[in-house]
Scaffold this motif. Sequence first.
Motif, PDB file in Angstrom:
ATOM      1  N   ARG A  73       0.843  -1.201   0.000  1.00 18.67           N
ATOM      2  CA  ARG A  73       0.000   0.000   0.000  1.00 18.67           C
ATOM      3  C   ARG A  73       0.880   1.254   0.000  1.00 18.67           C
ATOM      4  NH1 ARG A  73      -5.399  -0.992   1.248  1.00 18.67           N
ATOM      5  NH2 ARG A  73      -5.857  -2.996   2.233  1.00 18.67           N
ATOM      6  N   ASP A  77      -2.563   5.726   1.480  1.00 19.02           N
ATOM      7  CA  ASP A  77      -3.709   4.816   1.516  1.00 19.02           C
ATOM      8  C   ASP A  77      -4.385   4.908   2.889  1.00 19.02           C
ATOM      9  OD1 ASP A  77      -5.129   2.164   2.010  1.00 19.02           O
ATOM     10  OD2 ASP A  77      -4.532   1.913  -0.085  1.00 19.02           O
ATOM     11  N   THR A  80      -3.144   2.444   5.427  1.00 16.12           N
ATOM     12  CA  THR A  80      -1.830   2.768   5.972  1.00 16.12           C
ATOM     13  C   THR A  80      -1.948   3.838   7.049  1.00 16.12           C
ATOM     14  OG1 THR A  80      -0.804   2.255   3.834  1.00 16.12           O
ATOM     15  CG2 THR A  80       0.496   3.521   5.397  1.00 16.12           C
ATOM     16  N   GLN A 147      -0.556  -5.557  -3.593  1.00 16.89           N
ATOM     17  CA  GLN A 147      -0.436  -6.230  -2.299  1.00 16.89           C
ATOM     18  C   GLN A 147      -0.008  -7.688  -2.478  1.00 16.89           C
ATOM     19  OE1 GLN A 147      -4.546  -4.626  -1.349  1.00 16.89           O
ATOM     20  NE2 GLN A 147      -3.699  -4.754   0.703  1.00 16.89           N
ATOM     21  N   ALA A 506      -8.865  -0.867  -7.106  1.00 17.14           N
ATOM     22  CA  ALA A 506      -8.649  -1.479  -5.792  1.00 17.14           C
ATOM     23  C   ALA A 506      -9.546  -2.689  -5.689  1.00 17.14           C
ATOM     24  CB  ALA A 506      -8.978  -0.461  -4.695  1.00 17.14           C
TER      25      ALA A 506
END
Length: 507
Positions: A73, A77, A80, A147, A506
């Motif tokens: 990330r 984000d 995060t 990811q 996403a």
Amino acid sequence: MAAIGVHFGYTCACVAIFKDGRADVVANDAGDRVTPAVVGYRDTEQIVGIAAKQGRVRNATNTVVKVKQVLGRSFDDPETQAHKVETKCQVNKPYYEIKVGDHTENIAPEDVAKLIFHKMKETAQSALDSDVTDAVITVPFEFAHAQKNALREAAEAAGFNVLRLIHEPAAALLAYNIGQDCPSGKSHVLVYKLGGTSLSVTVLQVNGGMFRVLNTHTDHSIGGESFTQALAQHLATEFKRSFRHDVSTNARAMLKLMNGADMAKHSLSSLGSANCFVDSLHDGIDFDCNVSRARFELLCSALFNKSIQPIRSLLQEAGLSTNDINKVVLCGGSARIPRLQQMIQEMFPEVELLSSAPPDEVIAVGAALEAGLLVGKDGLNGEESETVDVSAADILLKEVDECGATVFNVLLPSGTPLPARRHHVLSGGGDLSSLCLEIYQKCGTEEPEKLAKVRNTPSIILRDLQPKEENHDIDTTVTMKRDGSVHVSCVEQSSGRSEAISIAAAS
């Protein structure tokens, strides 16, 4: 030939080995079959597992927890940023600030994950008594491409030869041999996973060894730590009642209570009561408290309701009822809780609830079975299972209707098998000189969010449109690939002018 399966969770990791036609979870050097995904940094060494978790009380600023939340990330984000607020360890850009001696080092999340994977590799190889590195790694269904890549790279940096990344729900089905002994006929399976920090519910259709995800839901606001925190708050209240000291604002004391509450919570899954003892909780005062299962269930009743609430809405979105589900698979450490299992069973009274394998180990077992298939072991019956990737969120196109109101047209509903392509004609007034095309995504009941905001990519703008009496008709094509990336192209039907852009969705 042997192989390894690894489940790297948000709070814990588990490793299983495939050997002699069967998959078994391996205990670490402390004798535990599940290892806390915690890394503690000291001046001369890095500690992984239970010792790092317990040492966090004294070494919080140099202890990294839940690193999976930030793997792959960006710093901006929302996940995060939430992780940065929660952790005691400083997060600066995409790095942790670790104090080593008299200086500070920046440690990347991938390097933290590498240490956890290395611990898993050592654990597996000690049981195999050989240098086996072939492994299958599990990933959450909602993980984006970046990811997944970060997780793979961390595993490879630890010395694993990653044969494949498979989704956690598929691994859970493999662990129970679902789909392997049924060459034909459709069935529906609900995979319920309640881990340390998140709830994930997935509905899959099984047809002749093929797994197709119909719908999925992930909630990061509920998890095993929510129950631990509720119990820790209760213990803090009991301490205040007995000793007239409020420790709820004392970070170190609450970390001690969290450790004690966590152990008590695990005991209550098999016992009617559990004792929680904390040495020198406050001002040298030892704290000893007995908690019954009934008290624990009362403290967490609202959390239990929140944990099963998404099931019905998920089924409704998939066009299914509870009667359409043939099996329910339980995963995640918190799925051990008897009250939670009882509530799920009451929701599916005629359905088999699969929990014979420890829920916090079942995903690793499935990964090991998949690894055994991939290295050519013929100790299993049936063909290799395959997971069909689907869109994890609705992909929407924003328009303005004749009344000037904003409307969203769903081009790719969540659950659409990938890759997929959809066409849509976007109309605008003939007097327009330019037209902006905006793509959004929507997860569950959340408000639609622009993909440009999620991944910092521009919208498509068609400029220099020629005025005409009739409307401008823009033929729009939206393509979503298996990795979650979205490609959009648009052509004005009358002029043939075209624009195209790729957007990393996403997923």
